[in-house]
Design a protein around this motif. Structure first.
Motif, mmCIF file in Angstrom:
data_model
loop_
_atom_site.group_PDB
_atom_site.id
_atom_site.type_symbol
_atom_site.label_atom_id
_atom_site.label_comp_id
_atom_site.label_asym_id
_atom_site.label_seq_id
_atom_site.Cartn_x
_atom_site.Cartn_y
_atom_site.Cartn_z
ATOM 1 N N LEU A 172 0.960 -1.231 0.029
ATOM 2 C CA LEU A 172 -0.094 -0.070 -0.091
ATOM 3 C C LEU A 172 0.810 1.172 0.030
ATOM 4 N N ARG A 173 0.565 2.178 -0.958
ATOM 5 C CA ARG A 173 1.310 3.504 -0.847
ATOM 6 C C ARG A 173 0.207 4.698 -1.156
ATOM 7 N N PRO A 174 0.467 5.787 -0.645
ATOM 8 C CA PRO A 174 -0.314 7.065 -1.100
ATOM 9 C C PRO A 174 -0.391 7.119 -2.454
ATOM 10 N N GLY A 175 -1.445 7.522 -2.921
ATOM 11 C CA GLY A 175 -1.813 7.851 -4.608
ATOM 12 C C GLY A 175 -2.148 6.697 -5.258
ATOM 13 N N GLN A 176 -2.214 5.539 -4.534
ATOM 14 C CA GLN A 176 -2.523 4.275 -5.415
ATOM 15 C C GLN A 176 -3.935 4.207 -5.761
ATOM 16 N N HIS A 177 -4.427 3.686 -6.801
ATOM 17 C CA HIS A 177 -5.860 3.471 -7.143
ATOM 18 C C HIS A 177 -6.105 1.945 -7.076
ATOM 19 N N ILE A 178 -7.131 1.727 -6.181
ATOM 20 C CA ILE A 178 -7.393 0.389 -5.680
ATOM 21 C C ILE A 178 -8.791 -0.129 -6.090
ATOM 22 N N LEU A 179 -8.916 -1.279 -6.446
ATOM 23 C CA LEU A 179 -10.282 -1.894 -6.877
ATOM 24 C C LEU A 179 -10.453 -3.088 -5.705
ATOM 25 N N HIS A 180 -11.594 -2.615 -4.695
ATOM 26 C CA HIS A 180 -12.065 -3.471 -3.843
ATOM 27 C C HIS A 180 -13.091 -4.440 -3.787
ATOM 28 N N VAL A 181 -12.883 -5.571 -4.146
ATOM 29 C CA VAL A 181 -14.225 -6.495 -4.672
ATOM 30 C C VAL A 181 -14.801 -7.085 -3.379
ATOM 31 N N GLY A 182 -16.100 -6.816 -3.290
ATOM 32 C CA GLY A 182 -16.689 -7.477 -1.945
ATOM 33 C C GLY A 182 -16.742 -6.246 -0.778
ATOM 34 N N CYS A 183 -17.273 -5.111 -1.109
ATOM 35 C CA CYS A 183 -17.160 -4.095 -0.343
ATOM 36 C C CYS A 183 -18.007 -4.400 0.908
ATOM 37 N N GLN A 184 -19.025 -5.059 0.981
ATOM 38 C CA GLN A 184 -20.075 -5.242 2.108
ATOM 39 C C GLN A 184 -20.541 -4.008 2.507
ATOM 40 N N ASP A 185 -20.320 -3.464 3.951
ATOM 41 C CA ASP A 185 -20.772 -2.164 4.479
ATOM 42 C C ASP A 185 -19.768 -0.961 4.005
ATOM 43 N N ASP A 196 -16.798 -0.549 5.237
ATOM 44 C CA ASP A 196 -15.958 -0.124 6.033
ATOM 45 C C ASP A 196 -14.241 -0.447 5.712
ATOM 46 N N LEU A 197 -14.168 -1.521 5.380
ATOM 47 C CA LEU A 197 -12.773 -2.000 4.898
ATOM 48 C C LEU A 197 -12.379 -0.904 3.615
ATOM 49 N N THR A 198 -13.343 -0.684 2.757
ATOM 50 C CA THR A 198 -13.013 0.264 1.752
ATOM 51 C C THR A 198 -12.591 1.429 2.289
ATOM 52 N N VAL A 247 -10.276 4.693 -4.135
ATOM 53 C CA VAL A 247 -10.753 3.198 -4.095
ATOM 54 C C VAL A 247 -12.246 2.968 -4.633
ATOM 55 N N VAL A 248 -12.382 2.002 -5.475
ATOM 56 C CA VAL A 248 -13.777 1.708 -6.034
ATOM 57 C C VAL A 248 -14.151 0.525 -5.300
ATOM 58 N N GLY A 249 -15.133 0.485 -4.639
ATOM 59 C CA GLY A 249 -15.714 -0.631 -3.918
ATOM 60 C C GLY A 249 -16.879 -1.355 -4.906
ATOM 61 N N ILE A 250 -16.475 -2.645 -5.182
ATOM 62 C CA ILE A 250 -17.760 -3.208 -5.776
ATOM 63 C C ILE A 250 -18.218 -4.445 -4.863
ATOM 64 N N ASN A 251 -19.543 -4.897 -5.422
ATOM 65 C CA ASN A 251 -20.084 -5.849 -4.449
ATOM 66 C C ASN A 251 -19.940 -7.128 -5.080
ATOM 67 N N ALA A 252 -20.085 -8.038 -4.097
ATOM 68 C CA ALA A 252 -20.140 -9.656 -4.438
ATOM 69 C C ALA A 252 -21.469 -9.868 -5.165
ATOM 70 N N PRO A 253 -21.655 -10.940 -5.776
ATOM 71 C CA PRO A 253 -22.892 -11.383 -6.558
ATOM 72 C C PRO A 253 -23.960 -11.379 -5.265
ATOM 73 N N GLY A 254 -24.986 -11.012 -5.157
ATOM 74 C CA GLY A 254 -26.236 -10.861 -4.342
ATOM 75 C C GLY A 254 -25.940 -9.815 -3.293
#
Length: 272
Positions: free
Chosen positions: A31-44, A46-48, A61-68
């Motif tokens: 992890l570094r400042p300035g990075q662009h991250i895709l977080h798969v499974g963002c749920q609520d 908080d982790l995003t 950071v782009v958060g996307i959901n798990a199926p369902g």
């Protein structure tokens, strides 16, 4: 057509701060400042948002959901006001990510593989791993964290009940964690070089003995009578009496001051 999946509850949202740290430990070195991250499974979310803090204002950071799963919980999270570098997107088919090639510095999938539609040759997981690699920048990282096994103490038969409800509902015969190194290889990753491909194992513990009261009670609410998840479980052939037995034993386990639950994870970091 979007790929459909059966419902699978892995871990409840609203994880305590110490577990957020556990989920970020495998990213510490990259992890570094300035990075662009895709977080798969963002749920609520908080982790995003914790990832947003790490990449600072010039990162995103782009958060996307798990199926369902719905992204509304993440969008409505009170922490959103503090982080303008977070965005959330509904993606119904994770084997067709709506991003250009070489977009992200890190693509992080946390507890996602068991949500994907079951397939006897794991094709859906392989296609998803290929998509993660496609949208990662050259020299970037694809990172995953998946359950390898879990155990309840001291009520050992909860393990079998867990497998016969949660995993059966997902169309699985076991957790994906132990399979992940081989699946990365089949998806075209170079797993032979330890400088670019690492596999680690970690665990998290919950339950009354760990001072984590009412965890099982909250878990049971997710498949209580009348909930959509219970209806979906019954649709795939799980008898309601069996679900009730599972809930009853979980509740009893939750009342034991010495009871605890351990979840073992397979964590993979692959530089692409």
């Amino acid at each position: 057509m979007p790929v459909k999946s059966l419902p699978c509850v892995l871990e409840p949202a609203n994880l305590p701060p110490d577990l957020h740290e556990d989920y970020l430990d495998l990213l510490t070195e990259i992890l570094r400042p300035g990075q662009h991250i895709l977080h798969v499974g963002c749920q609520d979310g908080d982790l995003t948002y914790s990832l947003c803090y790490q990449v600072a204002e010039h990162g995103s950071v782009v958060g996307i959901n798990a199926p369902g799963q719905d992204i509304k919980l993440a969008e409505d999270n009170p922490r959103r006001k503090a982080y303008h570098n977070a965005s959330f997107l509904h993606v119904p088919d994770l084997t067709k990510l709506p991003f250009k090639n070489d977009t992200f510095d890190i693509v992080y999938a946390c507890n996602i593989m068991a949500y994907l539609p079951p397939c006897f040759d794991h094709k859906t997981v392989l296609d998803f791993l290929k998509e993660m690699k496609r949208v990662a920048k050259p020299g970037g990282f694809v990172v995953s964290r998946d359950i390898g096994t879990q155990h309840f103490f001291p009520i050992e038969d909860l393990d079998a009940l867990f497998m016969k409800t949660l995993l059966r509902a997902a169309g699985l015969y076991g957790w994906y964690g132990p399979l992940m190194p081989k699946l990365y290889k089949f998806a075209g990753y170079d797993i032979a070089d330890p400088s670019t491909f690492t596999v680690t194992t970690t665990n998290s513990m919950r339950g009354p003995a760990m001072g984590d009261d009412h965890w099982a009670e909250e878990f049971v609410k997710k498949f209580a009578s009348g909930t959509e998840r219970r209806k979906q479980w019954m649709t795939v052939g799980i008898q309601e009496s069996f679900i009730d037995l599972f809930a009853e034993k979980l509740k009893r386990w939750d009342t034991l001051t010495h009871s605890w639950y351990v979840c073992m994870y397979t964590e993979i970091t692959a530089q692409v």
